[in-house]
Each structure stands twice: as structure tokens, then as C-alpha cells.
Design an enzyme around this catalytic site. Structure first.
Site, PDB file in Angstrom:
ATOM      1  CB  VAL A   1     -26.346  -0.197   4.385  1.00 53.55           C
ATOM      2  CG1 VAL A   1     -24.926  -0.039   3.847  1.00 53.55           C
ATOM      3  CG2 VAL A   1     -26.531   0.653   5.652  1.00 53.55           C
TER       4      VAL A   1
ATOM      5  CG  HIS B   1     -20.794   1.877   0.994  1.00 52.67           C
ATOM      6  ND1 HIS B   1     -20.807   3.159   1.489  1.00 52.67           N
ATOM      7  CD2 HIS B   1     -19.804   1.855   0.063  1.00 52.67           C
ATOM      8  CE1 HIS B   1     -19.872   3.880   0.894  1.00 52.67           C
ATOM      9  NE2 HIS B   1     -19.259   3.124   0.013  1.00 52.67           N
TER      10      HIS B   1
ATOM     11  CB  THR C   1     -23.516  11.358  -1.605  1.00 47.20           C
ATOM     12  OG1 THR C   1     -22.207  10.989  -1.142  1.00 47.20           O
ATOM     13  CG2 THR C   1     -23.435  11.800  -3.057  1.00 47.20           C
TER      14      THR C   1
ATOM     15  CG  ASN D   1     -25.834  17.256  -0.839  1.00 49.42           C
ATOM     16  OD1 ASN D   1     -25.992  16.042  -0.836  1.00 49.42           O
ATOM     17  ND2 ASN D   1     -25.270  17.904   0.158  1.00 49.42           N
TER      18      ASN D   1
HETATM   19  P1  OAD Z   1     -23.131  11.656   4.391  1.00 48.63           P
HETATM   20  O1  OAD Z   1     -23.853  11.577   5.687  1.00 48.63           O
HETATM   21  O2  OAD Z   1     -21.659  11.778   4.423  1.00 48.63           O
HETATM   22  O3  OAD Z   1     -23.679  12.869   3.529  1.00 48.63           O
HETATM   23  C1  OAD Z   1     -25.058  13.148   3.433  1.00 48.63           C
HETATM   24  C2  OAD Z   1     -25.223  14.391   2.568  1.00 48.63           C
HETATM   25  O4  OAD Z   1     -26.605  14.573   2.350  1.00 48.63           O
HETATM   26  C3  OAD Z   1     -24.688  15.670   3.221  1.00 48.63           C
HETATM   27  O5  OAD Z   1     -23.956  16.420   2.274  1.00 48.63           O
HETATM   28  C4  OAD Z   1     -25.970  16.414   3.649  1.00 48.63           C
HETATM   29  O6  OAD Z   1     -25.822  17.806   3.560  1.00 48.63           O
HETATM   30  C5  OAD Z   1     -26.940  15.929   2.586  1.00 48.63           C
HETATM   31  N1  OAD Z   1     -28.347  15.938   3.003  1.00 48.63           N
HETATM   32  C6  OAD Z   1     -28.879  15.858   4.252  1.00 48.63           C
HETATM   33  N2  OAD Z   1     -30.217  15.830   4.198  1.00 48.63           N
HETATM   34  C7  OAD Z   1     -30.547  15.894   2.882  1.00 48.63           C
HETATM   35  C8  OAD Z   1     -31.779  15.895   2.171  1.00 48.63           C
HETATM   36  N3  OAD Z   1     -32.938  15.796   2.801  1.00 48.63           N
HETATM   37  N4  OAD Z   1     -31.743  15.986   0.810  1.00 48.63           N
HETATM   38  C9  OAD Z   1     -30.559  16.063   0.150  1.00 48.63           C
HETATM   39  N5  OAD Z   1     -29.359  16.070   0.770  1.00 48.63           N
HETATM   40  C10 OAD Z   1     -29.359  15.976   2.109  1.00 48.63           C
HETATM   41  O7  OAD Z   1     -23.628  10.361   3.562  1.00 48.63           O
HETATM   42  P2  OAD Z   1     -22.882   9.593   2.395  1.00 48.63           P
HETATM   43  O8  OAD Z   1     -22.288  10.523   1.422  1.00 48.63           O
HETATM   44  O9  OAD Z   1     -23.848   8.578   1.938  1.00 48.63           O
HETATM   45  O10 OAD Z   1     -19.971   4.571   5.106  1.00 48.63           O
HETATM   46  O11 OAD Z   1     -21.716   8.862   3.187  1.00 48.63           O
HETATM   47  C11 OAD Z   1     -20.897   7.978   2.505  1.00 48.63           C
HETATM   48  C12 OAD Z   1     -20.428   6.889   3.441  1.00 48.63           C
HETATM   49  O12 OAD Z   1     -19.807   7.479   4.581  1.00 48.63           O
HETATM   50  C13 OAD Z   1     -21.546   6.049   4.035  1.00 48.63           C
HETATM   51  O13 OAD Z   1     -21.930   4.990   3.212  1.00 48.63           O
HETATM   52  C14 OAD Z   1     -20.968   5.582   5.332  1.00 48.63           C
HETATM   53  C15 OAD Z   1     -20.364   6.899   5.773  1.00 48.63           C
HETATM   54  O14 OAD Z   1     -19.386   6.869   6.716  1.00 48.63           O
HETATM   55  C16 OAD Z   1     -19.661   3.711   6.112  1.00 48.63           C
HETATM   56  O15 OAD Z   1     -20.291   3.623   7.149  1.00 48.63           O
HETATM   57  C17 OAD Z   1     -18.465   2.848   5.849  1.00 48.63           C
END
Ligand code: OAD
Length: 264
Positions: free
Chosen positions: A121, A137, A208, A233
Site C-alpha cells: 500500500v 490492497h 510475499t 523471497n
Molecule cells: P508479509 O510480511 O506477510 O511477507 C513478507 C515476505 O517477504 C516474507 O516471506 C519475508 O520472508 C520476505 N522478505 C523479507 N525481506 C525480504 C527481502 N528483502 N527480499 C525478499 N523477500 C523478503 O507480506 P505480504 O505477503 O505482502 O494485509 O502480506 C500480505 C498481506 O498481509 C499484507 O498486504 C497485509 C498483511 O497482513 C493487510 O494489512 C490487510
């Protein structure tokens, strides 16, 4: 962060990018980690400062990211979102965002279709120069009236009142124009995403955790049409075993290498 990325993996993704006719990229919070924005869950490194802890390790999503939470305590919810909004405005796109923008422009020059589906976002993809971005989102930079749905972009300074009153209807409030748990995604965003997924031949899931639906299920639409599936990831996720290639590491480090290697 594991460093098991091999040159072979990078060249495989790069070669698929060179031959693709239609590319869909799905991004999540990990892509913005190097911009200093905290992810919600997933791997964090022990040497990170305490304020880099994942958001859902420190805060309860049920009390902050649901319509019920907003109803119960609109002041607390809007204060939290305003704090995050200011963080997003202060952040800068990192080399991963810039590489995705470069990838889009290079592909489009060759007549290749490119759609960037993001769960983020923070608007950092757009600020990096990506143009075909679908905000699944919503956006924290934009807020909307609880009565009329009219949106506005608040100025880049802390809001004065919590909850903020809406200028569009008496007694109404402003809320962030994001999708909360329990809410449905914008219809147009879903339709655009499904359309792009149904015709892609390369799908990449980047930064993600792949646990929040419906975005977590998008990979199955791409798989059903026979697309090549790749993941980048920091750690293994539920889709790591599903994809054709799973590259472990930071997107800010890996994406520029892939874009470089995909140049003809
Ligand atoms: P997450 O925070 O759930 O996942 C982030 C992912 O990125 C994890 O698997 C980390 O291991 C990985 N990660 C961290 N640093 C990284 C890097 N530098 N390079 C590559 N990967 C890395 O985020 P989302 O999957 O986006 O929704 O979460 C989905 C939704 O859940 C969000 O939009 C939000 C959240 O709750 C709401 O707030 C409704």
C-alpha cells in the site's frame, strides 16, 4: 538470510524473461524491506534494530486492520495508519523497485505484456517508475470518506485529529483507502489481476509470504494456464515447492541481477 541463490537460478529466470510474451509479477511487503518498511511477517534478521521487527509480531492485526477494530477504536486505528503513512512517504524506492520498473519498460519496448500486482500500500512501485500497477490492497497514501467513499490525499505531515473528520459529509470520518481483513478486494483490481494471470506465460511471486488470500491463490491461476512459475523471497514460503524456480535472498539484491542478465 540464506545465500543459496545460484547463478543457474538467476539465468533461468532471466532466460524466461527474454522469451516471455506476457509477464505477471506479484509483490508483497518483502520488496519494500530494503526501503526501511517493516514486513508483516516472515524472516527477520537478529541483527536488525528492534523497530525492524515484523509488524504483526508487535501489533495485533485484529485490533488494527479490520472494520471491527475501526468501529471499536477509530482514533487508535487511524493514528496507527497515519504513523505508517508517514513512514511510507519518508521511504524511498530501493533497487528492487527500480529493477521492476526497468523490467516493465524493457519488456514493453519489445511488445511484451507486463502487469505488476502488488499487495503493498506504500506506492513505492509507482514512485520507482512502474506504470501498470494493480493495487490489490489499496493505498495508505490515499484516505476515503466513510460515508461517500470520496478519496483524498492528505498532506505529508501528521494528521491533527484522530479519528480525522471527513470534509465530504457531516459526522463522517476519513479512513485509509486500504483493504482490511474481512473486506473484499476492489472489484476492478481482481478482474484486472485475473485477466492478466489467465494469459501470462511467466509468473513471479516476490517478497510475499503467500499466505493472505486471494493473492496467495493467484499462482494457481497462472499454473493452470501453464505459466513458468518463479519465486524470489528471503525464506521458503508455502509456494516454494510449487514453483519451477525458487530464488532465496533479498529482492533488492536479486532483481537488478535478473534484469541485467535478461538484457539481450
Ligand atoms: P508479509 O510480511 O506477510 O511477507 C513478507 C515476505 O517477504 C516474507 O516471506 C519475508 O520472508 C520476505 N522478505 C523479507 N525481506 C525480504 C527481502 N528483502 N527480499 C525478499 N523477500 C523478503 O507480506 P505480504 O505477503 O505482502 O494485509 O502480506 C500480505 C498481506 O498481509 C499484507 O498486504 C497485509 C498483511 O497482513 C493487510 O494489512 C490487510
Amino acid at each position: 538470510m540464506p545465500s543459496d541463490t545460484t547463478d543457474e537460478q538467476l539465468s533461468l529466470v532471466a532466460s524466461r524473461l527474454r522469451s516471455a510474451a506476457s509477464v505477471v509479477v506479484l509483490t508483497g511487503a518483502g520488496v519494500s524491506a530494503e526501503s526501511g518498511l517493516r514486513t508483516f511477517r516472515g524472516a527477520t534478521s537478529a541483527d536488525l534494530p528492534p523497530d525492524m521487527r515484523t509488524l504483526w509480531a508487535e501489533f495485533d492485526p485484529a485490533k488494527l486492520a479490520t472494520p471491527e477494530a475501526f468501529q471499536a477504536d477509530p482514533a487508535m486505528v487511524t493514528k496507527w495508519y497515519d504513523w505508517r503513512r508517514l513512514g511510507c512517504l519518508a521511504a524511498e524506492p530501493n533497487p528492487g523497485h527500480l529493477a521492476l520498473a526497468a523490467m516493465e519498460h524493457a519488456l514493453r519496448r519489445r511488445g511484451v505484456d507486463f502487469t505488476l500486482l502488488t499487495q503493498n500500500v506504500d506506492r513505492l512501485h509507482q514512485r520507482a517508475g512502474s506504470s501498470n500497477v494493480v493495487e490489490l490492497h489499496g493505498s495508505i497514501i490515499q484516505w476515503r470518506c466513510t460515508e461517500t467513499g470520496t478519496t483524498l490525499t492528505p498532506p505529508p505531515e501528521p494528521m491533527q485529529r484522530f479519528p480525522p473528520p471527513s470534509p465530504f459529509a457531516p459526522g463522517a470520518l476519513l479512513r485509509p483507502d486500504v483493504v482490511w481483513f474481512g473486506e473484499t478486494l476492489p472489484e476492478l483490481a481482481i478482474a484486472t489481476a485475473v485477466d492478466a494471470l489467465q494469459r501470462c506465460d511467466l509468473f513471479m511471486s516476490i517478497g510475499t509470504s503467500a499466505v493472505v488470500h486471494p493473492a496467495a491463490g493467484f499462482i494457481e491461476i497462472a499454473a493452470a494456464v501453464g505459466a513458468f512459475l518463479a519465486e524470489i523471497n528471503a525464506e521458503a514460503t508455502p509456494v516454494s515447492r510449487r514453483v519451477d524456480v525458487s530464488v532465496r535472498g533479498s529482492s533488492a539484491n536479486i532483481l537488478p541481477k535478473i534484469v541485467q542478465a535478461s538484457q539481450p
